[in-house]
Design a protein around this motif. Structure first.
Motif, PDB file in Angstrom:
ATOM      1  N   GLY A   1       0.806  -1.215   0.000  1.00  0.00           N
ATOM      2  CA  GLY A   1       0.000   0.000   0.000  1.00  0.00           C
ATOM      3  C   GLY A   1       0.836   1.261   0.000  1.00  0.00           C
ATOM      4  O   GLY A   1       2.041   1.214  -0.290  1.00  0.00           O
ATOM      5  N   GLU A   2       0.213   2.349   0.335  1.00  0.00           N
ATOM      6  CA  GLU A   2       0.898   3.641   0.213  1.00  0.00           C
ATOM      7  C   GLU A   2       1.990   3.849   1.259  1.00  0.00           C
ATOM      8  O   GLU A   2       2.811   4.749   1.119  1.00  0.00           O
ATOM      9  CB  GLU A   2      -0.117   4.791   0.269  1.00  0.00           C
ATOM     10  CG  GLU A   2      -0.877   4.859   1.563  1.00  0.00           C
ATOM     11  CD  GLU A   2      -1.999   5.890   1.509  1.00  0.00           C
ATOM     12  OE1 GLU A   2      -2.532   6.214   2.589  1.00  0.00           O
ATOM     13  OE2 GLU A   2      -2.325   6.364   0.400  1.00  0.00           O
ATOM     14  N   ARG A   3       1.982   3.029   2.308  1.00  0.00           N
ATOM     15  CA  ARG A   3       3.062   3.103   3.282  1.00  0.00           C
ATOM     16  C   ARG A   3       4.234   2.195   2.919  1.00  0.00           C
ATOM     17  O   ARG A   3       5.288   2.260   3.543  1.00  0.00           O
ATOM     18  CB  ARG A   3       2.546   2.702   4.681  1.00  0.00           C
ATOM     19  CG  ARG A   3       1.432   3.563   5.211  1.00  0.00           C
ATOM     20  CD  ARG A   3       1.920   4.967   5.517  1.00  0.00           C
ATOM     21  NE  ARG A   3       2.820   5.014   6.663  1.00  0.00           N
ATOM     22  CZ  ARG A   3       2.428   5.231   7.916  1.00  0.00           C
ATOM     23  NH1 ARG A   3       1.148   5.421   8.188  1.00  0.00           N
ATOM     24  NH2 ARG A   3       3.305   5.275   8.883  1.00  0.00           N
ATOM     25  N   THR A   4       4.028   1.340   1.943  1.00  0.00           N
ATOM     26  CA  THR A   4       5.064   0.360   1.611  1.00  0.00           C
ATOM     27  C   THR A   4       6.194   0.987   0.801  1.00  0.00           C
ATOM     28  O   THR A   4       5.960   1.557  -0.269  1.00  0.00           O
ATOM     29  CB  THR A   4       4.474  -0.816   0.808  1.00  0.00           C
ATOM     30  OG1 THR A   4       3.291  -1.282   1.466  1.00  0.00           O
ATOM     31  CG2 THR A   4       5.486  -1.940   0.672  1.00  0.00           C
ATOM     32  N   ALA A   5       7.401   0.863   1.316  1.00  0.00           N
ATOM     33  CA  ALA A   5       8.572   1.341   0.577  1.00  0.00           C
ATOM     34  C   ALA A   5       9.124   0.235  -0.315  1.00  0.00           C
ATOM     35  O   ALA A   5       9.384   0.438  -1.492  1.00  0.00           O
ATOM     36  CB  ALA A   5       9.651   1.807   1.555  1.00  0.00           C
ATOM     37  N   ALA A   6       9.302  -0.942   0.263  1.00  0.00           N
ATOM     38  CA  ALA A   6       9.939  -2.033  -0.470  1.00  0.00           C
ATOM     39  C   ALA A   6       9.217  -3.342  -0.188  1.00  0.00           C
ATOM     40  O   ALA A   6       8.667  -3.545   0.889  1.00  0.00           O
ATOM     41  CB  ALA A   6      11.405  -2.158  -0.049  1.00  0.00           C
ATOM     42  N   VAL A   7       9.247  -4.217  -1.184  1.00  0.00           N
ATOM     43  CA  VAL A   7       8.684  -5.559  -1.056  1.00  0.00           C
ATOM     44  C   VAL A   7       9.798  -6.549  -1.364  1.00  0.00           C
ATOM     45  O   VAL A   7      10.355  -6.532  -2.460  1.00  0.00           O
ATOM     46  CB  VAL A   7       7.523  -5.765  -2.048  1.00  0.00           C
ATOM     47  CG1 VAL A   7       6.943  -7.170  -1.894  1.00  0.00           C
ATOM     48  CG2 VAL A   7       6.441  -4.716  -1.843  1.00  0.00           C
ATOM     49  N   LEU A   8      10.138  -7.371  -0.384  1.00  0.00           N
ATOM     50  CA  LEU A   8      11.219  -8.350  -0.549  1.00  0.00           C
ATOM     51  C   LEU A   8      10.621  -9.747  -0.635  1.00  0.00           C
ATOM     52  O   LEU A   8       9.983 -10.218   0.311  1.00  0.00           O
ATOM     53  CB  LEU A   8      12.186  -8.268   0.637  1.00  0.00           C
ATOM     54  CG  LEU A   8      13.285  -9.350   0.692  1.00  0.00           C
ATOM     55  CD1 LEU A   8      14.209  -9.268  -0.516  1.00  0.00           C
ATOM     56  CD2 LEU A   8      14.095  -9.237   1.984  1.00  0.00           C
ATOM     57  N   LEU A   9      10.839 -10.389  -1.761  1.00  0.00           N
ATOM     58  CA  LEU A   9      10.228 -11.701  -1.994  1.00  0.00           C
ATOM     59  C   LEU A   9      11.250 -12.709  -2.493  1.00  0.00           C
ATOM     60  O   LEU A   9      12.165 -12.360  -3.234  1.00  0.00           O
ATOM     61  CB  LEU A   9       9.113 -11.559  -3.034  1.00  0.00           C
ATOM     62  CG  LEU A   9       7.885 -10.777  -2.544  1.00  0.00           C
ATOM     63  CD1 LEU A   9       7.067 -10.279  -3.727  1.00  0.00           C
ATOM     64  CD2 LEU A   9       7.017 -11.654  -1.645  1.00  0.00           C
TER      65      LEU A   9
END
Lengths: 413, 413
Positions: A167-175
């Motif tokens: 969402g709008e608070r998410t800076a990075a997604v690590l998968l």
């Protein structure tokens, strides 16, 4: 032990599959012993033929005789980008976006801090790093460290739920592209697109997918990616990892680990850091030449190999293994196994994880398998992992592994 | 070219010094060619004899035949601490405080973030990292990065002024033991004591001192230290670096780069990080075995060698070089040189830096020296660097280097 008709039919099928396998001759590019079925290439890839000779030359001639001159004359200085460009086609990247060096962990750190900075350049209030809840542990630890250093929090969610969670608070997604434990393959195109739609920066860990299946980094618009090179890329124990920064982000990528080797003018020895253009920006220390030379040579086994063909064989191998294991199970056995690896091709990597019942029998089962020449590994509490490297694994290997497993768990009929 | 009486006397003196040198036989532990005087061991150490054989075995047998089993059976897993304990006596550290891995740059980062956290645990308002103004560039870049991530500022002061500059706002002091450019040796005991008195944590970079002179980490109460292994420790191009955390701080040391390999229970694969005890806490990724095995073998050249004897020879070599260079200079020469390296023994490392006048002649002078078999290196704008590795440098080498330099700069009489 006499073979049942079913067992004989599987052995016959294995022979037919091997005979029809266009990749079968690649096995000769590796050092293997006929007495062992090696299904642990997802932990440490087998030794490619040319590596010993290449390393002997690097040590005795390049280091021993040319010494310091080799930084230019033997091409040592440019090796991180040159070897990166050898990895690039295997993960669907155009040249100039991958640099080799450091461990996967260190590259996850560079990527995550870099990702948070990129995301905040557009939207300062982003303060969350989303992490796959089943992540390889180090990725989670590094995410926590990166969060602590950047004032973010880490939120762990199942990979399947990331699209809703971002969402709008998410800076990075690590998968993780492929789950190290179960072998589940995550939907990189969809999850990358979801991160992008939310304005977050995507970071993919390719340790368990690169070299086993097409990744399509450029095609799917992945922002940042890292991976090791000692599993399906066969670079050797602890060989250097890599960092991918897509070309459109390179000018804005700010590493937390700047070094003179990634300076725009390295030999100016300037007191202020001015980052190099391109993939070299991901460099930090002096390149580790011995290990990188081994890796460079190891990557030659891919000459003329299409990753799509590797993927097709990988799926055929794991399909066949699952069938052979099922055929070899006996309901009355001391230990039974069931697959944790998705049956669906689109969700399966290049390993099969079998959960033992009872779980506490698994470690002994794997020890016994290894004693009988079938090498996989064991992950607590009760998982047997079998990795399938299409470049050197035969269908005969697969049939034998399942047969020996059946003997060990007491299901042999 | 005919020799003058003075030149003949220096050559004679060199022969006498070599004849009296108890370390002279160590030269046979290295692969060297008689046609070259190699004075660049402060950049890349020469190849120790045993390395090629050891690497061949690690590749062909440990990786090629044992594969994954080598993590336990060939001792790969414990290598970072085991090799650290081989370095320990060379830098005056008791066992259990040094871990090998990663680049120097990455270890500077671990040490600096760890230092700031340690300092703040006692006094939260500390927000300054003091750095040697003449530092090797990467150390300064990493200090700036660590400062940015921890809300500190970096203040660069000359090493001599650090004792006065360090104060109640100082969290960490990062110093180079020997200046990479001038070869000046900084006063580690006094500067470490000054940092401690001020409540700051000391971090020493030993790249240009370890293996060349006694460091005395334990004796002088150094908090944290890092160093490379490819200079005076001869580990090979880009060989892994090391991190020293003194035993009294290990329980409180918090790395910014946690990994499963530094977890208290690595194979539990736990989602939360719980750091291992001891030196292993400084680990992060999978150990780089090929390079670390080369280093381990390279460190065997130190068997039976006392670092104090190495230091005595180092000073004798640099003294003799400075005398030979002075004797070979001609006031009317096209290029003249003067030493930037302190004349005082207590302030001199194991290299000599000569500043050329005119400065822009230096690069060509070094190219010509190399063409004539005398290998040093060049640092902008006008410095010729000559490193002296007492394990394999002879006084005859020194005399020849100065003689050829005299010829090249036009001062030969």
């Amino acid at each position: 032990m006499s073979e049942t008709p079913a067992a004989g039919a599987l052995a016959e099928e294995a022979r037919a599959l091997d005979a029809a396998d266009a990749l079968a001759p690649l096995r000769d590019r590796f050092v293997l012993d006929p007495g062992t079925v090696y299904l642990d290439g997802n932990s440490l890839g087998a030794l490619p033929e040319g590596v010993a000779g290449r390393l002997a030359d690097v040590v005795s001639r390049e280091w021993g005789r040319l010494r310091i001159r080799s930084w230019t004359e033997s091409g040592w200085w440019t090796m991180p980008e040159r070897v990166g460009d050898l990895i690039a086609p295997l993960v669907g990247a155009a040249p100039g976006q991958i640099v080799v060096g450091d461990s996967t962990s260190v590259n996850v750190f560079k990527a995550l801090i870099g990702a948070v900075r990129l995301a905040r350049a557009d939207s300062a209030q982003r303060d969350e790093i989303l992490v796959d809840a089943a992540t390889f542990p180090t990725d989670g630890y590094i995410a926590a460290s990166a969060a602590r250093l950047t004032g973010c929090t880490v939120r762990a969610v199942p990979a399947d739920a990331v699209s809703e969670a971002v969402g709008e608070r998410t800076a990075a997604v690590l998968l993780n592209h492929v789950d190290y434990r179960t072998g589940a393959l995550h939907d990189l195109p969809a999850l990358t697109a979801a991160a992008r739609r939310a304005g977050a920066v995507s970071v993919w860990d390719l340790c368990h997918s690169a070299g086993a299946l097409p990744v399509g980094l450029d095609e799917h618009g992945v922002d940042l990616a890292v991976g090791c090179t000692y599993k399906f890329l066969n670079g050797g124990p602890g060989s250097p990892a890599y960092l991918y920064v897509r070309s459109g982000l390179q000018d804005r990528f700010e590493t937390p680990l700047p070094g003179w080797t990634s300076h725009a003018e390295p030999f100016a020895m300037a007191p202020d850091y001015r980052p190099a253009a391109g993939a070299a920006r991901g460099r930090v220390g002096t390149p580790d030449i011995l290990s990188m030379a081994a890796l460079e040579e190891a990557l030659r086994v891919w000459d003329g190999v299409r990753i799509e063909d590797v993927r097709a064989k990988s799926l055929a191998l794991t399909d066949f293994f699952l069938r052979c294991v099922a055929a070899r199970q006996d309901e009355g056995a001391a230990v039974t196994v069931r697959s944790l690896t998705p049956a669906e091709h689109a969700r399966r990597g290049s390993q099969v994880a079998l959960l033992c019942d009872p779980e506490d029998g698994a470690e002994q089962v794997m020890a016994e398998l290894i004693a009988r020449g079938v090498v996989g590994d064991f992950r607590r509490p009760g998982v047997l992992r079998f990795g399938f490297t299409p470049l050197y694994t035969s269908f005969k290997d697969v049939e034998r592994a399942a047969r020996v497993l059946g003997e060990v768990i007491g299901g042999d009929r």
